[in-house]
Design an enzyme around this catalytic site. Structure first.
Site, PDB file in Angstrom:
ATOM      1  N   ASP A 191     107.746  91.190  40.598  1.00  0.00           N
ATOM      2  CA  ASP A 191     108.384  90.151  39.800  1.00  0.00           C
ATOM      3  C   ASP A 191     108.942  90.714  38.497  1.00  0.00           C
ATOM      4  O   ASP A 191     108.382  91.646  37.914  1.00  0.00           O
ATOM      5  CB  ASP A 191     107.366  89.049  39.478  1.00  0.00           C
ATOM      6  CG  ASP A 191     107.944  87.981  38.588  1.00  0.00           C
ATOM      7  OD1 ASP A 191     108.787  87.204  39.073  1.00  0.00           O
ATOM      8  OD2 ASP A 191     107.577  87.927  37.392  1.00  0.00           O
TER       9      ASP A 191
ATOM     10  N   GLU B 195     112.577  92.271  42.195  1.00  0.00           N
ATOM     11  CA  GLU B 195     113.378  91.159  41.681  1.00  0.00           C
ATOM     12  C   GLU B 195     114.249  91.673  40.537  1.00  0.00           C
ATOM     13  O   GLU B 195     113.854  91.668  39.379  1.00  0.00           O
ATOM     14  CB  GLU B 195     112.476  90.018  41.198  1.00  0.00           C
ATOM     15  CG  GLU B 195     113.269  88.779  40.807  1.00  0.00           C
ATOM     16  CD  GLU B 195     112.492  87.806  39.939  1.00  0.00           C
ATOM     17  OE1 GLU B 195     112.810  86.608  39.953  1.00  0.00           O
ATOM     18  OE2 GLU B 195     111.572  88.252  39.215  1.00  0.00           O
TER      19      GLU B 195
END
Length: 720
Positions: free
Chosen positions: A493, A548
């Site tokens: 993330d 990401e």
């Protein structure tokens, strides 16, 4: 008197003065980390092929290979191993391995436990050794505890750095930024060399969870913690009635605190399984009680706000035993993004067990081959969606126990599903009581000090990826979830926030290469990502890493040996934004050329995971594609038992077509957030109370309601 949390029983003490405790604890000498000669090991290196297959077959041919294991954790880490004697009938090509300098560092990392190599004068010149010994009989006498490696076990090898030049062949435009990229790769190689020299290689370095935190041995429990800023430290908990004078720790020159607790007289462990523990430190910011940084489980006791660390060491009969092999990586990923807590149709926090029994079969039936699970790492604030992590090695206790999580993953493997974890190494919760923030009382412990260590938009702390112990912590964390829980990979993330000092905030990436390779790039963070991909792919070849990244960083999904960052996939985040942009327009303004360009606009040889919408579009304040298309008509006309409307007919048709073209053109993988596949109504709104800002403004909550924090799978009966 006890109370129970997630299957863990805690004693409740009516008072402390009525209770006695053992006051005769002995503290062990503290280990010395990172010392060049802390392990006196000698070995002979074999000059042979660096091919991993030949290495595997060579070891498999031997009758048995004895690999030394660390002694009981109660002993000092600097205890010296005896020099091994190696014999082989066919070892004609044995010769000493030397290294003149870092430029010649191109040696394959070994599977052997003997890593330090000495020259003729006894100086350590390398910590790598290739043990591709073509022997049919080989024994290693170590004089200490050892284990037998079966013929079926293949060695785990982390490949050495390559030349790092292939990226220029793939994309000649990168030559204009060669100075930056070569510097980056040079720093990466230097760090690999230093880790090999001082720690015995990435394999050893990434097993910090075997040294730090709580370590059980036959004679007791050793606890170690890195807290250089603390003036004093003591281990406290239910086991010693929270007495800070009972178990005082000692500190070495590297800021590592340590204590050894011997077993009780009856042989039982000094800390019972399931009991609460913390470390009390006298710090520059005052006295504070913290959850150990390497804690494996933590819970929020009834009536308490801060979490408590749990000493988690269940008896053998209670440990989950994995029954099913890990599935092979598919050629094309079809990922079902999910969240355990909100996976129930009922307004409650769901469990690992219910997800295992009720949701996994549905995922398999829908044709997905991977499930990506959010919010696994413990986070004290539920509404953070799991992104404000407080305890990085602990699975969230809201959903159940670690053993129940393991059973979920094993069941997924039985169904042939990969299990990907949404891992957060981009930032951490700013909690000081149950997180890493100000852990040893200083601002720059795990994080950058000052403003650089604070993410103003996320209200969280930012790691210092240039710190040796931070690297150990995060690399070990990546490995821990793959090793202990058998996850099949990660979605990392917030990688854009990691790779740039501006964190991608208020920056519009246009694709100009100057945006990627300059002073705004956090080279330390990029190198950490390269290292963690080395560990993951070297030790778990079938594992998948997805980053990401919204910036489009070139080389992001190219192998580290070629000069890339090493990810398998990047999330193609521009697609979801494009669909929202288009849905705001009139139908006649939709331009197919514009749509196709966005779907196919990705870097050559760098794979992408495409999605029309993820959890981001389902959050309160945003709208899902189904809501953009059908809005309030969904409530009254989207059912088989009543007449439809043109809005519903159009919406369902476009909902399917958008997914079809996204899956077909958008990338080499596809992702969908749970429930969105059938046009889930409404949004996600976590339970929350009113928020009182320092300015005096009150942000209304939702009365801590779970009504919008669930997935209404019960509505499918009206659609199928």
């Amino acid at each position: 008197m006890v109370y129970t949390i997630s299957g863990i029983r805690f004693p409740v003490f009516p008072s402390l003065h009525n209770l006695s405790f053992r006051g005769d604890r002995r503290t062990a000498s503290l280990p010395v980390f990172l010392r060049n000669n802390s392990f006196s090991r000698k070995t002979l290196a074999v000059k042979s092929s660096h091919d991993s297959d030949s290495l595997s077959s060579a070891i498999a041919e031997s009758d048995k290979v004895l690999i030394p294991q660390d002694q009981d954790n109660s002993a000092s880490l600097t205890d010296q191993l005896e020099t091994p004697d190696i014999t082989s009938e066919d070892a004609q090509n044995l010769e000493d391995l030397t290294m003149e300098d870092e430029d010649k560092y191109n040696i394959s990392e070994a599977a052997s436990g003997y890593r330090q190599i000495e020259d003729g004068q006894g100086s350590v010149v390398s910590s790598l050794v290739d043990v591709s010994i073509p022997a049919k009989k080989m024994s290693v006498s170590v004089g200490r505890k050892a284990k037998i490696v079966s013929d079926e076990v293949k060695p785990k090898i982390i490949p050495p750095p390559g030349a790092g030049q292939k990226i220029y062949e793939i994309d000649p435009s990168l030559l204009a930024h060669r100075e930056h990229l070569d510097f980056r790769y040079g720093q990466y190689k230097r760090l690999r060399y230093e880790i090999d020299k001082h720690e015995g290689g990435l394999d050893t370095f990434s097993r910090g969870y075997e040294k730090f935190g709580f370590q059980r041995s036959a004679t007791g429990i050793t606890y170690r913690e890195w807290a250089p800023g603390a003036k004093s430290a003591a281990l406290i908990g239910d086991f010693n009635n929270w007495n800070p004078n009972a178990d005082v720790m000692t500190k070495n020159e590297f800021g590592v605190w340590e204590i050894f607790l011997p077993n009780n007289v009856d042989g039982s462990p000094p800390i019972p399984h399931g009991s609460r523990v913390k470390i009390r430190m006298d710090t520059p910011s005052g006295i504070k009680d913290s959850i150990p940084a390497w804690i494996k489980f933590s819970v929020q006791a009834p009536g308490e706000i801060p979490y408590s660390g749990i000493y988690y060491d269940p008896p053998e009969e209670e440990k989950y035993v994995f029954k099913h092999p890990l599935p092979k990586r598919p050629k094309s990923l079809r990922i079902y993004e999910s969240h355990i807590g909100m996976s129930s149709p009922e307004p409650k926090i769901n469990t690992y067990v219910n997800f295992r029994d009720d949701v996994l079969p549905r995922i398999k039936r829908l044709g997905y081959n991977a499930v990506q699970i959010m919010a696994i790492q413990e986070h004290s604030y539920y509404a953070s969606f799991g992104y404000h992590v407080t305890n990085f090695f602990a699975p969230s206790s809201r959903f159940g126990t670690p053993e129940e999580l393991k059973s979920l993953i094993d069941r997924a493997h039985e169904l042939g599903l990969l299990v990907l974890m949404d891992i957060v190494h981009s930032h951490a919760s700013n909690n000081t009581l149950d997180g890493l923030n100000m852990f040893d009382g200083t601002d720059g412990h795990y994080f950058h000090p000052g403003s650089r260590g604070y993410h103003w938009m996320w209200d969280s702390r930012l790691f210092n990826y240039g710190s040796w112990e931070v690297l150990r912590y995060l690399l070990s964390n990546s490995r821990w979830w793959l090793d202990e829980y058998k996850f099949d990979g990660f979605r990392f993330d917030g990688v854009t926030s990691m790779m740039y000092t501006h964190h991608g905030l208020e920056v519009a990436f246009t694709g100009n290469y100057n945006e990627y390779f300059g002073f705004a790039t956090d080279v330390d963070a990029v190198i950490y990502l390269m290292l963690t991909n080395d560990v993951i792919h070297g030790l778990f070849p079938e594992a998948v890493t997805i980053g990401e990244d919204v910036s489009g960083m070139p080389t992001f999904c190219l192998p580290t040996q070629d000069g890339g960052v090493g990810f398998d996939y990047r999330l193609h985040m521009a697609i979801a934004d494009k669909w929202i942009e288009i849905l705001k327009k009139n139908d006649e303004d939709w331009k197919m050329g514009d749509i196709v360009h966005t779907l196919t606009n990705r870097r050559w040889l760098e794979k992408c995971v495409a999605y029309a919408e993820s959890h981001d579009q389902a959050l309160v304040g945003d709208k899902t594609i189904a809501f953009w298309l059908m809005d309030k008509d969904m409530y009254d006309f989207m059912a088989l038992d009543r007449p439809s409307t043109p809005i519903i007919d159009r919406g369902i048709a476009l909902h399917k077509m958008i997914r079809l073209i996204t899956m077909g053109l958008g990338g080499e993988g596809y992702l969908n957030f749970m429930g969105n596949e059938f046009g889930h109504p409404e949004w996600i709104d976590f339970p929350r109370g009113d928020q009182h800002l320092p300015t005096g403004v009150i942000v209304p909550g939702n009365n801590n309601s779970f009504d919008k924090c669930r997935r209404r799978f019960d509505l499918l009966k009206y659609l199928e």
